[in-house]
Design a protein around this motif. Structure first.
Motif, PDB file in Angstrom:
ATOM      1  N   MET A   1       5.180  17.672 -12.451  1.00 38.97           N
ATOM      2  CA  MET A   1       5.390  17.546 -11.083  1.00 38.97           C
ATOM      3  C   MET A   1       5.604  16.019 -10.807  1.00 38.97           C
ATOM      4  O   MET A   1       4.801  15.189 -11.030  1.00 38.97           O
ATOM      5  N   ARG A   2       6.735  15.781  -9.894  1.00 37.61           N
ATOM      6  CA  ARG A   2       6.823  14.481  -9.432  1.00 37.61           C
ATOM      7  C   ARG A   2       5.768  13.775  -8.247  1.00 37.61           C
ATOM      8  O   ARG A   2       5.200  14.699  -7.576  1.00 37.61           O
ATOM      9  N   ALA A   3       5.291  12.651  -8.500  1.00 40.94           N
ATOM     10  CA  ALA A   3       4.315  12.260  -7.709  1.00 40.94           C
ATOM     11  C   ALA A   3       4.874  11.834  -6.326  1.00 40.94           C
ATOM     12  O   ALA A   3       6.112  11.426  -6.264  1.00 40.94           O
ATOM     13  N   ALA A   4       4.090  12.037  -5.403  1.00 44.60           N
ATOM     14  CA  ALA A   4       4.147  11.474  -4.022  1.00 44.60           C
ATOM     15  C   ALA A   4       4.740   9.890  -3.735  1.00 44.60           C
ATOM     16  O   ALA A   4       4.170   9.225  -4.782  1.00 44.60           O
ATOM     17  N   ILE A   5       5.549   9.500  -2.905  1.00 47.80           N
ATOM     18  CA  ILE A   5       5.678   7.983  -2.603  1.00 47.80           C
ATOM     19  C   ILE A   5       4.412   7.843  -1.669  1.00 47.80           C
ATOM     20  O   ILE A   5       4.238   8.235  -0.797  1.00 47.80           O
ATOM     21  N   PRO A   6       3.772   6.653  -2.098  1.00 45.62           N
ATOM     22  CA  PRO A   6       2.711   6.361  -1.046  1.00 45.62           C
ATOM     23  C   PRO A   6       3.384   5.627   0.128  1.00 45.62           C
ATOM     24  O   PRO A   6       4.635   5.141   0.420  1.00 45.62           O
ATOM     25  N   PRO A   7       2.544   6.085   1.168  1.00 46.14           N
ATOM     26  CA  PRO A   7       2.733   5.543   2.456  1.00 46.14           C
ATOM     27  C   PRO A   7       3.388   4.161   2.782  1.00 46.14           C
ATOM     28  O   PRO A   7       3.930   3.747   3.590  1.00 46.14           O
ATOM     29  N   ASN A   8       2.684   3.308   1.924  1.00 48.21           N
ATOM     30  CA  ASN A   8       2.722   1.969   2.251  1.00 48.21           C
ATOM     31  C   ASN A   8       3.762   1.320   0.953  1.00 48.21           C
ATOM     32  O   ASN A   8       3.614   0.156   0.333  1.00 48.21           O
ATOM     33  N   GLU A   9       4.563   2.044   0.408  1.00 47.38           N
ATOM     34  CA  GLU A   9       5.498   1.933  -0.792  1.00 47.38           C
ATOM     35  C   GLU A   9       6.253   0.516  -0.511  1.00 47.38           C
ATOM     36  O   GLU A   9       6.393  -0.299  -1.536  1.00 47.38           O
ATOM     37  N   ALA A  10       6.785   0.291   0.654  1.00 42.12           N
ATOM     38  CA  ALA A  10       7.643  -1.006   0.917  1.00 42.12           C
ATOM     39  C   ALA A  10       6.717  -2.318   0.831  1.00 42.12           C
ATOM     40  O   ALA A  10       7.163  -3.129  -0.149  1.00 42.12           O
ATOM     41  N   GLU A  11       5.528  -2.108   1.308  1.00 43.37           N
ATOM     42  CA  GLU A  11       4.690  -3.244   1.183  1.00 43.37           C
ATOM     43  C   GLU A  11       4.004  -3.216  -0.241  1.00 43.37           C
ATOM     44  O   GLU A  11       3.849  -4.379  -0.717  1.00 43.37           O
ATOM     45  N   ARG A  12       3.700  -2.024  -0.846  1.00 44.21           N
ATOM     46  CA  ARG A  12       3.480  -2.121  -2.156  1.00 44.21           C
ATOM     47  C   ARG A  12       4.442  -2.753  -3.211  1.00 44.21           C
ATOM     48  O   ARG A  12       3.967  -3.534  -4.112  1.00 44.21           O
TER      49      ARG A  12
END
Length: 607
Positions: A1-12
């Motif tokens: 199962m592919r992991a979700a993208i964190p909501p703060n992905e750009a900042e991360r």
């Protein structure tokens, strides 16, 4: 199962990029940690894994071939989604990983434990993970050890970045033509960061600068330089002084010295001062040449007069006694002609100057020009000017003291503009930035700010509830009656919501046909009652097209740590349940620790 993208992905990703570590060679500091982790936990594989945009890249690894893998299949992509470690006792029984290529094939992963690499700003840039081909578990002490090792890795990343920053700073100092130094005020010692001064003055670079500096200062400047040393660190702003130094040929050159606090002691006093000395001999020579040339000075005066006459901002200059020597046309246009021989004590009365809110005249000693005459600079002070007839104008004033060639105060200058229209426009822009243009209620941005504040207060014990509202069958309204009618329905719904909540509650347009209500200081039962009242009120609203509204509610648990996304998901699921069960009803969802939000209460329309 592919992991979700964190909501703060750009900042991360920006936080990861800041370390400049991707695709760099192996480093012993990281290799020692992975080797230690493998030995401590008795596993065949240990990795320092950094999660890039489309891949996981290993800064260090034990027991694994290659340097990177796809992010889509990475266990670590799941591990960065939470603040705590991800422990998978047996991957073959976990729905997320049992079909993973690394489980079905080489290296036949069974056990996985990954602790996020969380930087100081809270972003998970990767993991320290250990992997085994046999199922197993970790006790609490082992989990704590894994977390501690992950923090050591973050410290190494920061240390690595610090070394790079320091090397860059040293290179800048070496290349700078200026003199840069750190002055320790406690030990009265200077540490020079470059050789720019010795190269400029022609001295042997092997001569110790601290010993050389005091010898080559111009005799007339030594006392001023000593006073400057005593003053540094007591002023809040950067201190500037000019002085002369003798070069190897015996000629004196002018330097501008800027010093500012670099580090403060525990009591707030300046412990270290950063200094930069820049040669300004050319500038000084120009100034001297200007002072010797009356013709050129007269031309400068004529140019200055033209600038003053044509300037769009008001400019007023007063001598040391407070007599106006310049009162340009823009100043006369803004405040009127100067009175005959006013003195500073009468300026507020003569020119009807008030504090910004207009509640009282400003004290004469607080006027920027009066402060400039005392040697105090001011920046962008806002004052209210009251014209005869009651009209007010808001002025933004900057003041500076004037000094003669000897450095003694000889007057002051203020510049100002009428910013009434500008401030009104800024206020309107600020209002529009948080207001939905169609309905007139606050927009999603305003909701996010208020919601984040409530969640923070909830962690300190305040209770509140979030209600998400969705207009039922809104697509049919648009399809049947047109978008103009749909817009009118949204305006009516927003107006009814806004007019039906308590003064302490908050209504916003969430997006599309969705609205949200934040109820302050309520529990679940109170929120259910208030929301059901809203639903009934909307049912009686005389809209151009009869509509009903469904609601989903989620109340917080006061004193417990909760994030906005969890509350939103819970309310959204409750709203979905209300839609699924027939619409025109209110359903309350309880925020749980897992991914499900069981329904605990509902209110529906009568059949």
């Amino acid at each position: 199962m592919r992991a979700a993208i964190p909501p703060n992905e750009a900042e991360r990703l920006r936080a990861l990029e800041r370390y400049q570590v991707l695709d760099t060679p192996n480093e012993a500091a990281f290799d020692r940690i992975t080797a230690l982790a493998a030995r401590l936990f008795g596993v065949p594989m240990a990795l320092v894994s950094l999660i890039d945009e489309d891949r996981q890249w290993w800064k260090s690894c034990v027991g694994v071939e290659g340097q990177e893998a796809e992010r889509d299949t990475a266990f670590c992509a799941h591990a960065i989604l939470s603040d705590g470690p991800l422990i998978i006792a047996d991957a073959t029984t976990d729905i997320r990983f049992r079909d993973n290529p690394a489980v079905l094939g080489e290296p036949f992963v069974r056990f996985y434990a990954g602790a996020p690499l969380t930087n100081a700003d809270g972003y998970n840039v990767g993991t320290l993970c250990i992997v085994d081909t046999q199922p197993r578990t970790l006790d609490a002490e082992q989990v704590a050890t894994l977390v501690d090792l992950s923090r050591v890795i973050v410290d190494e990343l920061e240390l690595r970045l610090g070394y790079r920053t320091r090397a860059l700073f040293q290179k800048v100092c070496e290349m700078s033509p200026d003199l840069l130094y750190i002055f320790d005020r406690v030990q009265q010692r200077r540490t020079f960061l470059g050789r720019g001064l010795t190269e400029t003055l022609g001295y042997d670079a092997r001569v110790p600068l601290p010993e050389l500096l005091d010898e080559i200062v111009h005799p007339e400047d030594r006392s001023e330089l000593q006073r400057h040393r005593d003053e540094v660190g007591t002023a809040a702003e950067t201190v500037e002084r000019t002085y002369r130094l003798r070069d190897v040929r015996g000629d004196y050159r002018w330097f501008l010295l800027r010093e500012g606090v670099f580090e403060r002691a525990a009591d707030g006093s300046a412990a270290e001062v950063l200094g930069i000395a820049t040669e300004i001999t050319g500038l000084k020579n120009t100034q001297l040449a200007l002072s010797r040339s009356r013709e050129l000075a007269a031309e400068r005066v004529r140019v200055l007069e033209a600038v003053l006459d044509g300037a769009g901002e008001g400019i007023v200059v007063a001598d040391a006694s407070g007599r106006f020597t310049v009162f340009n046309p823009a100043a006369r246009r803004i405040v009127g002609l100067p009175a005959n021989g006013p003195v500073p004590e009468t300026w507020p009365r003569e020119y009807r100057v008030f504090v910004r809110d207009g509640s009282a005249p400003i004290p004469a000693e607080s006027l920027p020009l009066a402060r400039a005459l005392r040697g105090e600079p001011t920046d962008k002070v806002e004052l209210l000017l009251r014209y005869e007839g009651g009209r007010d104008a808001l002025l933004r004033v900057t003041g500076r003291p004037l000094h003669d060639d000897a450095g003694s105060p000889c007057g002051g200058i203020v510049t100002f503009n009428d910013v009434t229209a500008l401030c009104a426009a800024e206020a309107e822009l600020a209002r529009l930035a948080v207001t939905d243009t169609l309905t007139g209620v606050p927009n999603r941005r305003a909701f996010d700010e208020r919601f984040a504040l409530l969640v923070a207060e909830g962690g300190r014990g305040r209770s509140f509830a979030l209600a998400l509202a969705d207009v039922d069958h809104f697509k049919e309204v648009n399809d049947t009656h047109g978008h103009a009618m749909g817009d009118e329905v949204l305006v009516r719904v927003a107006r009814t919501l806004q007019g039906s909540v308590r003064k302490t509650d908050f209504v916003a347009r969430f997006g599309g046909e969705e609205f949200c209500v934040l109820f302050s200081d309520v529990d679940e039962s109170q929120a259910l009652r208030l929301t059901n009242n809203l639903r009934c009120q909307l049912g009686t609203e005389h809209c151009p097209v009869p509509v009903t509204v469904s609601f989903g509610i989620c109340a917080n648990r006061p004193g417990e740590r909760t994030d906005t996304s969890a509350l939103l998901r819970a309310a959204d699921r409750a709203l979905y349940a209300a839609k699924h069960e027939g619409r025109n009803r209110v359903i309350v969802a309880q925020l749980s620790a897992g991914e499900s939000f069981p329904i605990v209460g509902k209110a529906t329309a009568r059949a």
